[in-house]
Design a protein around this motif. Structure first.
Motif, PDB file in Angstrom:
ATOM      1  N   GLY A   1       0.790  -1.219   0.000  1.00 48.22           N
ATOM      2  CA  GLY A   1       0.000   0.000   0.000  1.00 48.22           C
ATOM      3  C   GLY A   1       0.828   1.277   0.000  1.00 48.22           C
ATOM      4  N   LYS A   2       2.141   1.143   0.093  1.00 47.93           N
ATOM      5  CA  LYS A   2       2.987   2.335   0.128  1.00 47.93           C
ATOM      6  C   LYS A   2       2.917   3.080  -1.205  1.00 47.93           C
ATOM      7  CE  LYS A   2       6.380   0.738   3.488  1.00 47.93           C
ATOM      8  NZ  LYS A   2       7.798   0.440   3.727  1.00 47.93           N
ATOM      9  N   PRO A   3       2.965   4.403  -1.130  1.00 49.38           N
ATOM     10  CA  PRO A   3       2.994   5.172  -2.384  1.00 49.38           C
ATOM     11  C   PRO A   3       4.285   4.908  -3.153  1.00 49.38           C
ATOM     12  CG  PRO A   3       2.592   6.595  -0.465  1.00 49.38           C
ATOM     13  CD  PRO A   3       2.959   5.240   0.054  1.00 49.38           C
ATOM     14  N   GLY A   4       4.231   5.085  -4.453  1.00 49.63           N
ATOM     15  CA  GLY A   4       5.434   5.019  -5.275  1.00 49.63           C
ATOM     16  C   GLY A   4       5.811   3.627  -5.737  1.00 49.63           C
ATOM     17  N   PRO A   5       6.995   3.537  -6.337  1.00 48.96           N
ATOM     18  CA  PRO A   5       7.440   2.277  -6.956  1.00 48.96           C
ATOM     19  C   PRO A   5       7.560   1.107  -5.986  1.00 48.96           C
ATOM     20  CG  PRO A   5       8.875   4.100  -7.601  1.00 48.96           C
ATOM     21  CD  PRO A   5       7.926   4.626  -6.569  1.00 48.96           C
ATOM     22  N   GLU A   6       8.000   1.359  -4.765  1.00 54.01           N
ATOM     23  CA  GLU A   6       8.133   0.262  -3.803  1.00 54.01           C
ATOM     24  C   GLU A   6       6.780  -0.399  -3.554  1.00 54.01           C
ATOM     25  OE1 GLU A   6       9.366  -0.656   0.850  1.00 54.01           O
ATOM     26  OE2 GLU A   6       9.330   1.416   0.145  1.00 54.01           O
ATOM     27  N   GLY A   7       5.751   0.400  -3.345  1.00 52.45           N
ATOM     28  CA  GLY A   7       4.418  -0.144  -3.119  1.00 52.45           C
ATOM     29  C   GLY A   7       3.871  -0.855  -4.340  1.00 52.45           C
ATOM     30  N   ARG A   8       4.078  -0.269  -5.516  1.00 52.48           N
ATOM     31  CA  ARG A   8       3.593  -0.910  -6.748  1.00 52.48           C
ATOM     32  C   ARG A   8       4.279  -2.253  -6.975  1.00 52.48           C
ATOM     33  NH1 ARG A   8       3.621   4.500  -8.383  1.00 52.48           N
ATOM     34  NH2 ARG A   8       5.649   4.311  -9.415  1.00 52.48           N
TER      35      ARG A   8
ATOM     36  N   GLY B   1      -3.708  -0.890   1.010  1.00 57.31           N
ATOM     37  CA  GLY B   1      -3.305  -1.559   2.247  1.00 57.31           C
ATOM     38  C   GLY B   1      -2.627  -0.595   3.203  1.00 57.31           C
ATOM     39  N   GLY B   2      -3.118  -0.525   4.440  1.00 60.20           N
ATOM     40  CA  GLY B   2      -2.559   0.368   5.444  1.00 60.20           C
ATOM     41  C   GLY B   2      -2.955   1.827   5.274  1.00 60.20           C
ATOM     42  N   ARG B   3      -3.778   2.126   4.280  1.00 61.85           N
ATOM     43  CA  ARG B   3      -4.106   3.529   3.987  1.00 61.85           C
ATOM     44  C   ARG B   3      -5.604   3.809   4.052  1.00 61.85           C
ATOM     45  NH1 ARG B   3      -0.952   5.246  -1.271  1.00 61.85           N
ATOM     46  NH2 ARG B   3      -1.531   7.273  -0.451  1.00 61.85           N
ATOM     47  N   TRP B   4      -6.390   2.849   4.478  1.00 63.03           N
ATOM     48  CA  TRP B   4      -7.839   3.002   4.437  1.00 63.03           C
ATOM     49  C   TRP B   4      -8.347   4.154   5.289  1.00 63.03           C
ATOM     50  CZ3 TRP B   4     -10.574   0.964   0.736  1.00 63.03           C
ATOM     51  CH2 TRP B   4     -10.094  -0.191   0.095  1.00 63.03           C
TER      52      TRP B   4
ATOM     53  N   PRO C   1      -9.168  11.789   2.187  1.00 57.85           N
ATOM     54  CA  PRO C   1      -8.854  12.378   0.879  1.00 57.85           C
ATOM     55  C   PRO C   1      -8.965  13.900   0.848  1.00 57.85           C
ATOM     56  CG  PRO C   1     -10.680  10.814   0.701  1.00 57.85           C
ATOM     57  CD  PRO C   1     -10.295  10.887   2.132  1.00 57.85           C
ATOM     58  N   GLU C   2      -9.629  14.476   1.858  1.00 53.46           N
ATOM     59  CA  GLU C   2      -9.728  15.939   1.930  1.00 53.46           C
ATOM     60  C   GLU C   2      -8.403  16.561   2.365  1.00 53.46           C
ATOM     61  OE1 GLU C   2     -12.479  17.745   1.096  1.00 53.46           O
ATOM     62  OE2 GLU C   2     -13.420  15.862   0.475  1.00 53.46           O
ATOM     63  N   THR C   3      -7.608  15.797   3.124  1.00 51.11           N
ATOM     64  CA  THR C   3      -6.364  16.355   3.660  1.00 51.11           C
ATOM     65  C   THR C   3      -5.112  15.612   3.214  1.00 51.11           C
ATOM     66  OG1 THR C   3      -6.538  14.988   5.656  1.00 51.11           O
ATOM     67  CG2 THR C   3      -7.565  17.167   5.730  1.00 51.11           C
ATOM     68  N   GLN C   4      -5.273  14.460   2.547  1.00 52.95           N
ATOM     69  CA  GLN C   4      -4.131  13.643   2.145  1.00 52.95           C
ATOM     70  C   GLN C   4      -4.312  13.150   0.709  1.00 52.95           C
ATOM     71  OE1 GLN C   4      -5.044  11.088   5.639  1.00 52.95           O
ATOM     72  NE2 GLN C   4      -2.827  10.867   5.757  1.00 52.95           N
ATOM     73  N   GLU C   5      -3.184  12.973   0.016  1.00 53.91           N
ATOM     74  CA  GLU C   5      -3.247  12.320  -1.292  1.00 53.91           C
ATOM     75  C   GLU C   5      -3.318  10.821  -1.017  1.00 53.91           C
ATOM     76  OE1 GLU C   5      -0.601  11.811  -5.311  1.00 53.91           O
ATOM     77  OE2 GLU C   5      -0.418  13.660  -4.164  1.00 53.91           O
ATOM     78  N   THR C   6      -4.349  10.171  -1.536  1.00 49.02           N
ATOM     79  CA  THR C   6      -4.567   8.763  -1.201  1.00 49.02           C
ATOM     80  C   THR C   6      -4.899   7.961  -2.455  1.00 49.02           C
ATOM     81  OG1 THR C   6      -5.619   7.303   0.406  1.00 49.02           O
ATOM     82  CG2 THR C   6      -7.003   9.035  -0.547  1.00 49.02           C
ATOM     83  N   THR C   7      -5.426   6.773  -2.280  1.00 49.88           N
ATOM     84  CA  THR C   7      -5.654   5.855  -3.397  1.00 49.88           C
ATOM     85  C   THR C   7      -7.056   5.996  -3.985  1.00 49.88           C
ATOM     86  OG1 THR C   7      -6.518   4.076  -2.029  1.00 49.88           O
ATOM     87  CG2 THR C   7      -4.118   4.179  -2.281  1.00 49.88           C
ATOM     88  N   VAL C   8      -7.221   5.437  -5.162  1.00 51.67           N
ATOM     89  CA  VAL C   8      -8.521   5.427  -5.839  1.00 51.67           C
ATOM     90  C   VAL C   8      -9.580   4.786  -4.957  1.00 51.67           C
ATOM     91  CG1 VAL C   8      -9.783   4.429  -7.801  1.00 51.67           C
ATOM     92  CG2 VAL C   8      -7.504   5.395  -8.147  1.00 51.67           C
TER      93      VAL C   8
END
Length: 163
Positions: A44-51, A103-106, A110-117
């Protein structure tokens, strides 16, 4: 007087619960038993490591589901059409990736953080307060999402007719 059902309808109707059971059992095993801790933590981490971690998990997850379908197909003589089975597995894999990137970001807002779809979608559906309040909400939302798509994937896998 005996009425015969159309063989394709009967066969697809019998294949579906077998495919659903196999894909669901494989899901439980692949998500909770065979998934590595490294994938679970990083997916669930942002960026290439998470992907990368999420792709690795989904590849292993899909292999487990494919193995389960193969065993059920051979063991029960389902005669799955593997083009349709592959399409069902791809549907399961793609939707699994989409959810697991959260994962880990639920509980993110989204109003205050950049998050997932998926987190944005859940919030738009009115689930944001629940996701932030209940520590189990993200997991439950994730698992419900997976099981809905597993049912659809089983329908696709079962619908293909005999090979």
């Amino acid at each position: 007087m005996r009425t015969e059902l159309h063989p394709a309808v009967t066969t697809a109707a019998l294949r579906f619960p077998s495919c659903y059971a196999a894909l669901t059992a494989a899901h439980e095993g692949a998500d909770h038993i065979t998934q590595s801790d490294a994938h679970a933590v990083a997916k669930g981490k942002p960026g290439p490591e998470g992907r990368r971690a999420c792709v690795g998990h989904v590849i292993e997850y899909t292999a487990v589901q494919a193995g389960a379908l193969l065993l059920v197909d051979r063991g029960l003589g389902l005669r799955l059409n593997w083009r349709y089975a592959a399409l069902g597995l791809a549907l399961s894999a793609g939707t699994h990736y989409l959810a697991d990137r959260s994962g880990g970001r639920w509980s993110e807002d989204p109003e205050t953080q950049e998050t997932t779809v998926m987190v944005r979608m859940a919030n738009k559906m009115g689930k944001g307060n629940w996701l932030r309040r209940d520590p189990q909400a993200g997991y439950r939302y994730d698992q419900a999402w997976h099981k809905v798509w597993i049912a659809l994937a089983a329908g696709v896998a079962a619908a293909g007719g005999e090979r």
